[in-house]
Design a protein around this motif. Structure first.
Motif, short mmCIF file in Angstrom:
data_model
loop_
_atom_site.label_atom_id
_atom_site.label_comp_id
_atom_site.label_asym_id
_atom_site.label_seq_id
_atom_site.Cartn_x
_atom_site.Cartn_y
_atom_site.Cartn_z
N LYS A 328 0.83 -1.20 0.00
CA LYS A 328 0.00 0.00 0.00
C LYS A 328 0.86 1.24 0.00
O LYS A 328 0.55 2.22 -0.66
CB LYS A 328 -0.89 0.02 1.25
CG LYS A 328 -2.13 -0.80 1.08
CD LYS A 328 -2.90 -0.84 2.38
CE LYS A 328 -4.12 -1.72 2.24
NZ LYS A 328 -5.32 -0.98 1.90
N THR A 329 1.93 1.20 0.77
CA THR A 329 2.81 2.36 0.88
C THR A 329 3.47 2.65 -0.44
O THR A 329 3.55 3.80 -0.88
CB THR A 329 3.87 2.13 1.97
OG1 THR A 329 3.20 1.78 3.17
CG2 THR A 329 4.68 3.38 2.21
N THR A 331 2.38 1.79 -3.44
CA THR A 331 1.35 2.29 -4.36
C THR A 331 1.04 3.75 -4.07
O THR A 331 0.97 4.58 -4.98
CB THR A 331 0.05 1.46 -4.21
OG1 THR A 331 0.39 0.09 -4.30
CG2 THR A 331 -0.95 1.82 -5.27
N ALA A 332 0.85 4.06 -2.80
CA ALA A 332 0.52 5.44 -2.42
C ALA A 332 1.67 6.37 -2.78
O ALA A 332 1.45 7.47 -3.30
CB ALA A 332 0.21 5.52 -0.92
N ASN A 335 1.66 6.91 -6.52
CA ASN A 335 0.57 7.81 -6.89
C ASN A 335 0.94 9.26 -6.63
O ASN A 335 0.72 10.14 -7.46
CB ASN A 335 -0.70 7.46 -6.12
CG ASN A 335 -1.36 6.20 -6.64
OD1 ASN A 335 -1.15 5.82 -7.79
ND2 ASN A 335 -2.14 5.56 -5.80
N PRO A 369 3.80 6.68 3.27
CA PRO A 369 4.09 7.00 1.88
C PRO A 369 5.17 8.07 1.82
O PRO A 369 5.09 9.07 2.53
CB PRO A 369 2.75 7.52 1.35
CG PRO A 369 1.73 6.89 2.23
CD PRO A 369 2.37 6.80 3.59
N TYR A 407 -3.24 14.94 -3.85
CA TYR A 407 -3.07 13.59 -3.31
C TYR A 407 -4.10 13.32 -2.22
O TYR A 407 -4.75 12.27 -2.20
CB TYR A 407 -1.66 13.44 -2.78
CG TYR A 407 -1.38 12.18 -2.02
CD1 TYR A 407 -1.25 10.96 -2.68
CD2 TYR A 407 -1.25 12.20 -0.64
CE1 TYR A 407 -0.98 9.80 -1.98
CE2 TYR A 407 -0.98 11.04 0.07
CZ TYR A 407 -0.85 9.84 -0.61
OH TYR A 407 -0.60 8.70 0.09
N LEU A 413 -6.72 7.74 -3.77
CA LEU A 413 -5.36 7.82 -3.25
C LEU A 413 -5.38 7.83 -1.73
O LEU A 413 -4.54 7.24 -1.08
CB LEU A 413 -4.67 9.09 -3.76
CG LEU A 413 -4.56 9.23 -5.27
CD1 LEU A 413 -3.73 10.45 -5.62
CD2 LEU A 413 -3.92 7.99 -5.87
N GLN A 414 -6.38 8.52 -1.19
CA GLN A 414 -6.49 8.59 0.26
C GLN A 414 -6.65 7.22 0.86
O GLN A 414 -6.04 6.89 1.86
CB GLN A 414 -7.69 9.43 0.67
CG GLN A 414 -7.39 10.89 0.82
CD GLN A 414 -8.55 11.61 1.43
OE1 GLN A 414 -9.13 11.14 2.40
NE2 GLN A 414 -8.92 12.73 0.87
N GLN A 416 -5.68 4.46 -0.33
CA GLN A 416 -4.42 3.74 -0.38
C GLN A 416 -3.41 4.28 0.63
O GLN A 416 -2.57 3.56 1.12
CB GLN A 416 -3.82 3.82 -1.78
CG GLN A 416 -4.55 2.93 -2.75
CD GLN A 416 -4.47 3.41 -4.17
OE1 GLN A 416 -3.90 4.45 -4.45
NE2 GLN A 416 -5.02 2.66 -5.08
N ALA A 417 -3.57 5.56 0.91
CA ALA A 417 -2.60 6.16 1.80
C ALA A 417 -2.99 6.03 3.27
O ALA A 417 -2.18 6.24 4.16
CB ALA A 417 -2.44 7.64 1.46
N ASN A 419 -2.89 4.35 5.68
CA ASN A 419 -2.28 3.10 6.14
C ASN A 419 -2.57 2.80 7.60
O ASN A 419 -2.60 1.67 8.00
CB ASN A 419 -0.78 3.15 5.91
CG ASN A 419 -0.20 4.47 6.36
OD1 ASN A 419 -0.06 4.69 7.55
ND2 ASN A 419 0.09 5.36 5.43
#
Ligand SMILES: [Zn+2]
Length: 425
Positions: A328-329, A331-332, A335, A369, A407, A413-414, A416-417, A419
């Motif tokens: 996830k990190t 990917t974020a 992005n 991220p 972002y 994106l949020q 994914q971010a 975390n």
């Protein structure tokens, strides 16, 4: 999973003395020594260690998975320790706001909803010198959480009534005006952005043809970015350094983690023998770096991902969670890097293939991220002049701020971010 009590929290250094109201006339406010958590699956024990007695009231609201407020009538909490810190078990994170005239309000956000099972104050005794306020939570849905407040604490009915009568969060958490700012700092809406000005102190970084040190321009850019972000009111900005001090590269990502960062951005200026090369580039963690991150995290005992202390879990589960956090990190981070390159390319020259992956120590926090921005080539005369120009720095850092806004504005994106917001639940 174990149910041992974990020691967290730091130094309760600065001591504010009570000025007006005290539980005992003439006495000082109690001091908060430590907040500890004992997570045990479906239950979480929260322990406030205090060096004296104080009255307290408990209330809550339905924000997110729930939120618990503990108002201490007379309690000193140092300014530095009011920021949100990661919690354990049901508690995602917790922080403190000052409350007038001499109290403090603990704000605890739930990671997953729970009800209050027990609350009790332990007086010193049995070899323990501290007062302890103990709150035991148990997994339950939100309605049970709210119901657990009045049922068990009829004397707090007025507080709860107020809490539930005013759905708007600001009304609920806003104490009198002097502490408005601190409460704002505790707001869940504000994202925490950590800015790392590369190099510093004994480590000057690269040097330009006309003698500019990388450490000088990274600091100037970091301060410019911090100013822009703060102005927007949307962010808590944490600067890894705000002067010419030496900070070990190994500790920079740890700082980000400790600050509970939502985003980490490291600012640098590139250098190469070929003086014609110029332009900005953005680095995110490579797969190889990702493996190293896992190894390092284990070696250093830093198993914190998603706000969980992975040491509580058996090794296989910890590995899976760490992998998930890293996926996830990464990917974020990617992005954000793409958006950042898009915004920057409108304001400043870019290097070919401006998004690069690298195994950089500074990007290694597995759950934050992170990008490293090489703003320009300090080895190129034009880029060096740009780096030295306050106007260019402002323009470029405004582009960075726009990318940060974008972002956090993008729900995809949020997600994914986010975390620490429960991806591992
Ligand atoms: Zn550098």
């Amino acid at each position: 999973m174990t149910a041992k009590i974990f020691k967290i929290g730091g130094f309760w250094g600065l001591r504010a003395l009570a000025v007006g109201y005290c539980l005992l006339a003439g006495a000082e406010a109690a001091e908060l020594l430590e907040v500890r958590f004992g997570p045990g699956g479906e239950t979480t024990r929260i322990v406030f260690d205090l060096d004296g007695a104080t009255e307290y009231t408990i209330s809550g609201d339905e924000t997110g998975a729930g939120r618990l407020l503990v108002d201490f009538a007379a309690l000193a909490v140092s300014a530095g320790d009011r920021n949100f810190k990661p919690g354990k078990g049901h508690i995602l994170r917790f922080g403190f706001a000052a409350a007038q005239p001499s109290g403090a309000r603990a704000v605890l956000e739930f990671r997953r909803s729970a009800k209050i099972d027990k609350v009790f104050m332990l007086e010193p005794g049995g070899g323990v010198a501290k007062h302890r306020l103990v709150i035991d939570l148990q997994s339950a849905d939100k309605s049970e959480f709210l119901a657990s407040l009045p049922q068990r604490y009829p004397d707090l009915a007025a507080v709860i009534e107020k809490a539930t009568a005013e759905p708007a969060l600001p009304n609920l958490v806003a104490p009198p005006s002097p502490t408005q700012k601190e409460v704002k700092a505790l707001s869940a809406d504000r994202r925490i952005v950590v800015i790392d000005a590369g190099h510093g102190g004994a480590d000057p970084g690269a040097q330009g043809q006309s003698g500019t040190f990388e450490k000088t321009v990274t600091l100037a850019a970091a301060l410019s970015l911090a100013e822009t972000l703060k102005k927007s009111g949307r962010y808590e900005v944490v600067l890894i350094r705000d002067d010419d001090s030496t900070i070990k590269v190994e500790t920079r990502d740890t700082h980000a983690r400790k600050a509970n960062a939502d985003l980490f951005i490291s600012l640098h200026a590139n250098a190469i023998d070929e003086q014609a090369v110029r332009g900005a580039s953005v680095y995110t963690l490579s797969e190889k770096g990702s493996a190293r991150s896992a190894t390092l995290a284990k070696a250093e005992g830093e198993f914190h991902a998603y706000g969980l202390d992975l040491e509580e879990w058996d090794h296989d589960v910890a590995d899976i969670l760490l992998d998930k956090a890293q996926d996830k990190t990464i990917t974020a981070s990617s992005n954000f890097a793409k958006g950042l390159i898009d915004k920057l390319s409108r304001k400043t020259p870019m290097l070919n293939r401006s998004h690069r992956e690298a195994d950089l120590r500074v990007l290694l926090a597995p759950d934050v991220p992170a990008v490293l921005l090489e703003m320009a080539f300090i080895s190129n005369a034009k880029d060096e002049a740009n780096l030295n120009s306050p106007a260019w720095r402002k323009r470029t850092m405004e582009a960075v701020a726009e990318a940060i806004d974008a972002y956090f504005d993008d729900p995809g994106l949020q997600r994914q971010a986010a975390n620490r917001a429960g991806g591992a639940q």
